[in-house]
Each structure stands twice: as C-alpha cells, then as structure tokens.
Motif scaffolding. Structure first.
Motif, PDB file in Angstrom:
ATOM      1  N   PRO A 475       0.798  -1.227   0.000  1.00 18.01           N
ATOM      2  CA  PRO A 475       0.000   0.000   0.000  1.00 18.01           C
ATOM      3  C   PRO A 475       0.831   1.278   0.000  1.00 18.01           C
ATOM      4  CG  PRO A 475      -0.932  -1.603   1.519  1.00 18.01           C
ATOM      5  CD  PRO A 475       0.362  -2.178   1.029  1.00 18.01           C
ATOM      6  N   ALA A 476       1.949   1.280   0.758  1.00 14.67           N
ATOM      7  CA  ALA A 476       2.771   2.489   0.816  1.00 14.67           C
ATOM      8  C   ALA A 476       3.344   2.823  -0.553  1.00 14.67           C
ATOM      9  CB  ALA A 476       3.897   2.303   1.838  1.00 14.67           C
ATOM     10  N   ALA A 479       0.563   4.067  -2.858  1.00 14.26           N
ATOM     11  CA  ALA A 479       0.177   5.432  -2.485  1.00 14.26           C
ATOM     12  C   ALA A 479       1.165   6.440  -3.045  1.00 14.26           C
ATOM     13  CB  ALA A 479       0.087   5.549  -0.960  1.00 14.26           C
ATOM     14  N   GLU A 803      -3.887  12.985   0.508  1.00 12.26           N
ATOM     15  CA  GLU A 803      -3.452  11.849   1.327  1.00 12.26           C
ATOM     16  C   GLU A 803      -4.645  11.030   1.818  1.00 12.26           C
ATOM     17  OE1 GLU A 803      -1.138  13.628   4.383  1.00 12.26           O
ATOM     18  OE2 GLU A 803       0.704  13.778   3.172  1.00 12.26           O
ATOM     19  N   ILE A 804      -5.680  11.715   2.307  1.00 16.60           N
ATOM     20  CA  ILE A 804      -6.872  11.008   2.789  1.00 16.60           C
ATOM     21  C   ILE A 804      -7.567  10.295   1.636  1.00 16.60           C
ATOM     22  CG2 ILE A 804      -9.152  11.327   3.825  1.00 16.60           C
ATOM     23  CD1 ILE A 804      -7.967  13.696   5.403  1.00 16.60           C
ATOM     24  N   THR A 805      -7.638  10.965   0.492  1.00 15.34           N
ATOM     25  CA  THR A 805      -8.313  10.367  -0.672  1.00 15.34           C
ATOM     26  C   THR A 805      -7.569   9.132  -1.152  1.00 15.34           C
ATOM     27  OG1 THR A 805      -9.101  12.563  -1.325  1.00 15.34           O
ATOM     28  CG2 THR A 805      -9.181  10.815  -2.983  1.00 15.34           C
ATOM     29  N   ILE A 806      -6.242   9.220  -1.218  1.00 18.13           N
ATOM     30  CA  ILE A 806      -5.448   8.060  -1.659  1.00 18.13           C
ATOM     31  C   ILE A 806      -5.630   6.895  -0.696  1.00 18.13           C
ATOM     32  CG2 ILE A 806      -3.086   7.213  -1.935  1.00 18.13           C
ATOM     33  CD1 ILE A 806      -2.366   9.930  -3.125  1.00 18.13           C
ATOM     34  N   GLU A 807      -5.669   7.189   0.599  1.00 21.63           N
ATOM     35  CA  GLU A 807      -5.893   6.130   1.583  1.00 21.63           C
ATOM     36  C   GLU A 807      -7.251   5.463   1.368  1.00 21.63           C
ATOM     37  OE1 GLU A 807      -6.149   5.673   6.452  1.00 21.63           O
ATOM     38  OE2 GLU A 807      -5.094   7.385   5.568  1.00 21.63           O
ATOM     39  N   ASN A 808      -8.253   6.257   1.055  1.00 21.66           N
ATOM     40  CA  ASN A 808      -9.581   5.699   0.784  1.00 21.66           C
ATOM     41  C   ASN A 808      -9.598   4.910  -0.526  1.00 21.66           C
ATOM     42  OD1 ASN A 808     -10.637   6.824   3.130  1.00 21.66           O
ATOM     43  ND2 ASN A 808     -11.270   8.712   2.116  1.00 21.66           N
ATOM     44  N   LEU A 810      -7.090   3.201  -1.703  1.00 22.08           N
ATOM     45  CA  LEU A 810      -6.452   1.923  -1.396  1.00 22.08           C
ATOM     46  C   LEU A 810      -7.402   0.990  -0.646  1.00 22.08           C
ATOM     47  CD1 LEU A 810      -2.854   3.067  -0.386  1.00 22.08           C
ATOM     48  CD2 LEU A 810      -3.677   2.259  -2.586  1.00 22.08           C
ATOM     49  N   THR A 811      -8.208   1.563   0.246  1.00 20.97           N
ATOM     50  CA  THR A 811      -9.202   0.748   0.954  1.00 20.97           C
ATOM     51  C   THR A 811     -10.208   0.162  -0.027  1.00 20.97           C
ATOM     52  OG1 THR A 811      -8.982   2.127   2.934  1.00 20.97           O
ATOM     53  CG2 THR A 811     -10.954   0.772   2.755  1.00 20.97           C
ATOM     54  N   ASP A 814      -8.476  -2.582  -1.978  1.00 19.83           N
ATOM     55  CA  ASP A 814      -8.385  -3.836  -1.213  1.00 19.83           C
ATOM     56  C   ASP A 814      -9.720  -4.580  -1.234  1.00 19.83           C
ATOM     57  OD1 ASP A 814      -5.759  -3.339  -0.611  1.00 19.83           O
ATOM     58  OD2 ASP A 814      -6.165  -2.484   1.360  1.00 19.83           O
TER      59      ASP A 814
END
Length: 969
Positions: A475-476, A479, A803-808, A810-811, A814
C-alpha cells in the motif's frame, strides 16, 4: 372462500417457503394439490432464526437428513452446507456437540453413531471438502467445533476416545466411523492456528494417531491410505516426538561416496529486508532494499541440508531459492544496473543484454480504476522515433517492445521501484464481465478516457502512450505512485522483453503453498538419500483384494486379457495379443504395478504410443478404482496438443484442455473456458455471483469517485468538505461568513468563490516578516494571514485531501481485490464441476501451477507427465497433487535437459555444478549425477522406428547400446 389472512410472502414473491403448511391464505391456490415434498426446504425449517425461540428437535433425524442432502445432487449439497454454516445451523451444531455431557453410558453408541457421525460426515464429505464455494462456510463450522481456546473440541474428542470401539458393529462400520471422527479432528486442528499448540488437544490426538497406526498395520488396505497420511501429517504438525513412518518400508544400504570439501556458506537471513530463513516469508519480486544490496544471495548447495529443516522442507527450500534466482535474480540485477548507470532521458537503451530496455521521460498522465483489473496507470515516455506516424507504427510493431503483459519496472534512483505489467498499448480499456454485463459508468472517468482515446505508442510525436497495471505492490508504494503527479527526471521504465509474470510466479507461489499445506505425496521417494535401491509399492487404489486391470483396450479385437498387480505376469502374453513390442509391454505392466513409474524412451521408440496405451488401460479401470480424471501434463503446448489429439483419435472423448495457448482446431470445443461458459450455475453460485457483482460495482464506483476527487483536490467543494471535518472554525470563517459582534453573521455572495477571493485578496497584515508555521496557522484566523501564509495553508489543505483520498482509494482497492478473489472462487467452482466430469485433463506444467487451487480439489489419483526429462524438478513438485496415488513420468534424461536462464546454475557450469538446477527429477531418480539419490526401478524402450539404421548407429555407439532397429526402418 377462506377467511384466513393473506400470506404476505406469497403476495410479494408468488411463492412461500412453507408451501401447503403455511397458516396464511394463498388465495385461489389454497385448493391446489399439495406441493411435492422438498427435503431441503423441510430440513431448513429446523434451522432457528436470530432472535426467535429455538425449539427442540431430534438431532439424529436432522443430521441424517442433512447427510442425505449432501449425498444428493451438487446444488443441493451446496445449499445444505450453507444452511449448516448459517446462524441456525451453527446453533444445531453447538447443541449436538455439548450434548455428550448428558449422554449416559448406555446411550453413548446411539449418540455417536446416530448424531455425531452424520454431522461429521456432512463436513468431511469429499464433494464438500473440495468445493471452493464452501471453503469459508466450512471454516465457520470447524471454528464452532474447535470452540474458545479449543475447549469444546478437547471435551468432545476426549469423550470420543472412550467410544471408538463401542457398539455392536461390523469391522467396516467401526473403521468408517473412526475415519470420519479422525478426519474431522484433523480438519479442526488444521483450520485453527492455535490448535497445534493446545496442550489439551495434544494427548487426544496422540490417542487417535495411535489408533490410526493400529488400524493401518495392513499396508495393503487401500481404504486406510487417507488415515495414514493424516496421521503422519498430524505427527509432524504437533511435533509429538514419535519417529513414525507410515509409508512402505525400504531397505537402507548406506554407501560412502567420494571425499568432498564443503565451503562455509552463511545461513539465510539479514542480508536485506527480503532475505528470510523461511521461504514462505520471501516476496517473489525483489524489494528495493534487495535490489540495492551488495551481498550475494543465499543459494542452497545440492546434497547440503540446513539444520532445522526436514528433508522435504530442504527440498522445497532449495528449489524455491534456485528458481527465484534463475528468474527474479536477472530482474534484480538489471534494475540495479539501471539505477547505478543513471542513463539520460533519451530513447530506449539496452543494458545487461538484450533482455532489458530502459526508457526515459516517464510521465504519469492519468490514474483510473477499471472494472476488470482495478487501478491502472496511463503513462507516456519519450518517443524514440522522431518521424511520421507510419514510421513510428512500423518501429513499434517490428521491435515488439512494450507488448501486452510484458513485465516492466518503474524505478526512481535512491527512492523506490514498482513492478507493473503492460495492460494496453494505449489508453486504458474497460473490460466487460461475464454474461455481457456492462461496467458501471462514471462520467468523470469516461471523460478522461475519451480525452486520451487516440493516444497510443505511435500516434503522437511528443511521446509514446500506454497503460500499466501495478503488481505485487505494498500500500505504501502504491500510495506514493498515485500521489506522484509529476515524476522526476530520474524516474525510468525498465522493460524485460519476453518476460511474463505467469511464467514463474505460479511455480514459486506453488512451492510456498506446499510448505504451508505439507501434503505432497511420494516424499519418502523423492527425498530419500544414501540408498542403493528403493522398493516401490503398488498404487493404493490397486491394493484392494482381487483388483485387476482390464487390458482389452490395448489388445487386438476379440482378445480379452486382464492383469492382477500382485500376480506374476509374462509381458510376452500382452505382446502376442497387441501391437506393443516387448519393451513397451514391459513398461506398461511396470507402470500398472508401481506407484511412481518411470519410462525412458530413446528417440523414436514410442514413448507417446506407450503413454496413450497406459491411459486407455487406466480409463478402463476409472470407475472401479474411483480414479477421477487422469491429469496429463506436458512441458510445451505443442506436445500437449499432440497428446490430447492422439487420445481423441483413440476414442477418448471426455477430454478437457486447460489453457488458452492451444493451436489445435480439434481441441477448440474441449477448452475449459469454452465448456465452463456453457455450464449452468447452481442457486448458491448464482446468489454468490450476484452479491459479488454488486460488491464489485460498488467498489469501482467508489474508487472512481475518489480518483476524480484526487484529480480535483484543489476544487472549492472538496476544500469546504475537508475543513468542515477537520477545522470547523476555518470552515465557518471562510464559507459561512465571519461572526460579528452581538451575534450577527457576515453574509457571503454565493456567486463568488470564497476560497479564490480569500487567496487573492490583499492581506490586512503586511508588516509580518516571518511566515508562521502550518501548526500556528491552524489556530489563527484566516483574515490575519499574509498572502504567503494563505497559499502555504491552502497547499497543506490540498496535500491532506490528497493523502486522505489516496488512503480511501487503497481501501476500496483492497475491497475490490477481495471481491475479485471470491469471484474467482465462484468461477473455480464451475471449472471444478466441469473438470470432475472429464476422463482426461490436459495442462502444461506452467498451466498446472496457475490452476493449482482448483486442481488440489479435483481428487485425481493419476498423473502422467510426458517430456519429464525436460521439465525442471520444481514444476514436477508443484504437479504432485495431494490426492495422487499413481504418478507416471515419461521422458529421456539422455536428451535435452531443462532450460535455465542463468548458466551459473546449470550442471554444465563449473560453478553451477553444485546447484545443478537443470537436473530434472526424472534424471535424479534414474541416475543422479551427484550420487546421493538412490536408484528406483524404471523401464527403457529399446526398439526405434524413426531413424535409418546408419543414423541410429551413431547414438547406439554412444548413448543407447541396447537400442534396436525395427524391421521397417
């Protein structure tokens, strides 16, 4: 007319699960004939619902009815097990398991035989265990049996240790009951990670294992083979400290070989972040730390085992590391070279040989989320040909660069790397799902795709455009890849022409999974050491008393002939009644009475002809011996097509060809994808299919919306939403107006953009010389900030949004890939049903590794491998399915050896002789060059029908002294 209230379920759906027993009215249908009995529906009525009162039932009747459902048709079996794994089913399972505490001694046999055995038979039935769709539901049932900390399993099976032999039953009934109980105990342990260290369970398992050994003393009893394998596996798993060998006894004669000088080699671990002692922890593709490591990799030497590993673990460890070095090692070294040379941004350049091309000017154009594959990257590189479009097109087509599915690596000096495959030689292409299901449309994504519609490798002079799909990425790393809207000039693309991930990844993953499952057959033979010769047993399915093979399928018309594996048989009897020559007849008989059989065939001696004759005899015994499909494996697609075509010509009809690279017109209609596309889905499969389609649609929609937000993170609406959640004070001041004295609020003009106005308006504070930090600005009023401070704070907002959008994203990614895996299980379930109806299943060695999860559930007992002398041992090891009882290897170790990419690992190399990666399992078993492997009996075909005697004389004087010429050559 009925005065009963109307049934709402019948009104809504036109059907009612209670049928004629429903207490409410079905209108005119009240006078219709009663519905025919539906055993599944009647059985489900006994499953309590959440929150409802649980009424008592007769557990013996309930679980016997469930077992009858499991033993009926395939669709009913699926529905019954799904019901058992539901809330109500697990309630019934818990009830019957905890019932043992109240059963008196006189009723113990009735309880075990009438209630527990049917339950355990349901969840250990071969069709249930091998059904991919039921994998998770079965785990739920096993977890309930295990109970918290294994207490429930310990109590139940402790009770069962005292009841193994009770009851007035026949020997066969007691044996079948024990096998069911033992199999259930084994599955409970294997599916619960804590069970193998549970102190309460260890002595209980010891009792069952001892009983298994006692019952399997007669090694000729084929029905106890599964029990013997489970007992051996549980012994290894629980590390009971007993030296029990449940395989055929072998005579050991140790010989002293030549004196050897062994150089010290540091054990694996610590060289870099991907160097581990356990190969199961090694990532298949190299990590950035591994690429930059200056330490040589640990490569196991043939015949030298590491401390702490069993002979089987050492064998898998050796082949995994050597195969990975032979394939992935080249990629690692090529990327290291590209990072060290730091070439410019010109066109593609070759480094480290023709297998590598390096491209500069790599730019990320767009990121999209597609229905068929997930995240994909639309990129451009510098155009290598500064000419017209026709010449550019000619260059790309003739050079065959950046072909679809080619493995590439995005590298950035001193930072990171990401492996990808070329998804498309142009813009991203949205794929359709099965049944012509259209993917959900996202207007923003569609607009971006249409914008780049005409962009491909050759269409534009400013650059070559194509699409990449990331593979095996953390994920890192993903991202960082998505966030990099402007890749630096040091970012390059390294291409590995002709290297396809499926050519090596499935084999390496298969070797890792073999260590996890620890259920490979014939380990006593392939890991033997220091013996002169091994005595091989009769195949397990042929050990039944009175079992015989019918040889009529290979004899002349009207010639009836049978063969008893335990009895003496003169091969000339078969020769006189068939077209087989003497050595071919001997080879056929040898294969039928040997569980691991080898046939050596010099050129032109009829290896394929003998193999086809063997398959025909085995098919004649398929039903009697319950062989399942015969798995035929070849090294090349051409050889596989030839073998299957010959079988078709000899009257074998139920053939399934797995793999899309067949060029045979004859086999077009027996390809697995063609057959599976016509298969009817069961109700459970349709329901799972629908649910997964919905989940995939939702994931794609969510990810596409988030990616659009990522592209437009600077838009005012996204900033407003972000501030409302993270900094309400700034949100009120910027978007709702400043709170004035006496409770008045300043009103904003809705037509103007408050964010742009705030950024561009002149600051009231122009005297401040030192800009405040972002932390200080978070608590300051917006109007007090200078223009520089406002722009800095605005940039921090945009960064946080991204950053928040990219994390979402990736979720969502997944979740998408988890749904894809489940979707693959449904497709695998359909494939499995098609394969189970086949007589012969044909695959290449790489195709077998790719389809290993399905094939492990096929319950095939026979494997025939042609060209075995040209196949790497690792490929044969992955082909040894757990259910196999009979393996036939056909080849010639004196012809071509398996191909390896790295000459330094080959037998012919001075340095590579200690690794000998290109020594096949066939050669090692027939004549191990290292002298450490014992010989096993094999047959050699001696009559050649292809070469003129003057040519065959050349190889007769060198390699094949016993070779004979047929009269007609």
């Amino acid at each position: 007319m009925s005065r009963r209230r109307a049934c709402r379920q019948f009104q809504a759906t036109g059907d009612c699960e209670y049928g004629a027993k429903c207490i409410f009215s079905h209108g005119d249908n009240d006078n219709r004939p009663p519905d025919p009995p539906n055993p599944l529906r009647e059985w489900r009525l006994n499953l309590p619902r959440p929150g409802a009162r649980t009424r008592p039932i007769d557990h013996a009747v309930f679980f016997q009815a469930g077992l009858d459902l499991v033993q009926s048709d395939y669709a009913t079996m699926q529905d019954a097990v799904l019901g058992l794994a539901s809330y109500g089913g697990l309630v019934r399972v818990t009830e019957v398991l905890e019932k043992h505490e109240k059963v008196g001694r006189a009723a113990q046999d009735i309880y075990v035989q009438g209630e527990l055995v049917p339950l355990f038979s349901m969840i250990t039935h071969p069709s249930v265990v091998s059904c991919p769709l039921l994998e998770k539901p079965l785990v739920d049932v096993y977890n309930v049996i295990h109970g918290p900390h294994g207490i429930r399993a310990a109590n139940v099976f402790l009770f069962l240790t005292t009841t193994i032999d009770i009851g007035n039953h026949s020997k066969d009934t007691l044996e079948n009951r024990f096998k069911t109980l033992f199999h259930t105990l084994a599955q409970v342990i294997l599916h619960n990670g804590s069970a193998n260290i549970n102190a309460q369970l260890v002595p209980i398992v010891e009792v069952f294992v001892d009983k298994a050994i006692e019952m399997s003393q007669d090694m000729q009893d084929a029905n106890m083979d599964g029990v013997r394998k489970l007992a051996d596996k549980l012994n290894r798993l629980l590390n009971m400290g007993k030296n029990i060998t449940l395989a055929d006894k072998q005579t050991v004669n140790v010989k002293r070989g030549k004196a050897k000088f062994v150089q010290h080699q540091a054990a694996p671990g610590g060289r870099h972040d991907n160097d581990h002692s356990d190969v199961r922890d090694i990532q298949i593709l190299p990590t950035f730390d591994e690429i930059n490591s200056q330490h040589p990799e640990y490569l196991p030497i043939q015949g030298q085992e590491r401390d702490g590993l069993t002979s089987f673990e050492a064998l898998i460890d050796r082949h995994f590391r050597l195969i990975r070095e032979d394939t992935v090692g080249q990629l690692r070294d090529a990327i290291r070279t590209s990072l060290q040379t730091q070439q410019g941004n010109g066109g593609p350049r070759a480094t480290g040989g023709p297998r590598t091309n390096i491209y500069g000017g790599l730019t990320l154009v767009d990121v999209v989320f597609l229905r068929g594959s997930g995240i994909e990257l639309f990129v451009r590189i510098n155009q290598p040909v500064r000419a017209d479009a026709a010449r550019r097109k000619n260059f790309w087509e003739r050079s065959k660069r950046l072909q679809k599915d080619t493995l590439v690596c995005v590298t950035n000096v001193g930072e990171s790397h990401v492996f990808c495959v070329v998804s498309n030689q142009g813009r991203p292409v949205q794929t359709q799902m099965r049944n012509n299901r259209q993917p959900p449309e996202d207007p923003a994504q569609t607009e971006r795709l249409q914008k780049h519609n005409a962009s491909n490798l050759y269409s534009k002079a400013d650059g070559a455009y194509f699409t990449l799909k990331p593979v095996f990425i953390k994920p890192a790393g993903l991202a960082a890849l998505i966030a990099s809207t402007n890749w630096s000039a040091l970012t390059k693309l390294v291409e590995f022409p002709g290297v396809l991930l499926p050519s090596f990844e499935p084999t390496l993953s298969g070797l890792q999974s073999m260590l996890r499952t620890d259920d490979i057959p014939f380990t006593d033979v392939i890991t033997a050491n220091g013996q002169d010769e091994i005595r091989l047993s009769i195949p397990a399915y042929a050990r039944a008393p009175g079992f015989s093979f019918d040889l009529s399928s290979v004899t002349s018309p009207g010639q009836q002939l049978s063969f008893l594996p335990r009895a003496d048989f003169a091969s000339h009897t078969l020769t006189s009644r068939s077209t087989l020559d003497e050595t071919q007849a001997k080879a056929l008989i040898h294969c039928l009475r040997t569980s691991l059989s080898l046939i050596q065939g010099p050129p032109g001696t009829g290896k394929s002809f003998t193999g086809i004759a063997l398959i025909k005899v085995l098919l004649a015994a398929k039903r009697k011996a319950k062989l399942g499909p015969i798995v035929c494996v070849c090294f090349t697609n051409h050889a596989l097509d030839q073998l299957l075509e010959h079988l078709h010509e000899h009257g074998v009809e139920q053939i399934v060809r797995v793999g899309s690279r067949s060029k045979s017109k004859v086999l077009e209609d027996v390809n697995l994808r063609t057959i599976a596309s016509k298969a009817e889905l069961t109700s459970a499969e349709k329901h799972a299919n629908w649910q997964l389609h919905q989940a995939l649609d939702e994931d794609v929609k969510q990810a596409s919306t988030l990616l659009d937000k990522l592209h437009k993170a600077h838009h005012t609406k996204h900033v407003e939403e972000h501030l409302r959640l993270t900094n309400p004070a700034h949100h009120v001041e910027l978007f709702q107006g400043e709170m004035l004295e006496e409770g008045w609020q300043q009103v904003r003009n809705k037509k103007s953009d408050p964010l742009l106005k705030w950024l561009n308006e002149r600051s009231a504070n122009t005297l401040r010389t030192r800009p405040r930090s972002i932390e200080e600005l978070q608590t300051a009023t917006l109007q007090s900030m200078t223009r520089a401070e406002r722009r800095a704070l605005h940039e921090s907002w945009i960064t946080e949004i991204r950053e928040i959008t990219i994390e979402n994203v990736l979720t969502a990614s997944d979740s998408f890939h988890e749904s894809q895996k489940e979707f693959g299980k449904v497709r695998g379930e359909i494939d499995l049903r098609c394969l189970q109806e086949a007589d012969v299943v044909g695959l290449t060695t790489s195709g077998l590794a790719r389809n290993l999860p399905i094939l492990r559930n096929l319950r095939a007992k026979v494997l025939v491998c042609e060209e075995a002398g040209e196949v790497l041992e690792a490929h044969i090891l992955t082909a040894l399915l757990p259910s196999l009882e009979h393996v036939v290897l056909i080849g010639d170790h004196q012809q071509l050896r398996p191909q390896v990419q790295n000459y330094e690992l080959s037998r012919e190399s001075v340095r590579g002789a200690k690794y000998s990666l290109d020594v096949s399992l066939f050669e090692r078993l027939v004549h191990d060059p290292s002298g450490t492997q014992p010989k096993i009996p094999y047959c050699t075909l001696e009559t050649q029908r292809r070469m003129h005697p003057s040519i065959s004389q050349l190889i007769r004087n060198t390699l094949y002294p016993a070779l004979k010429d047929a009269p007609n050559v």
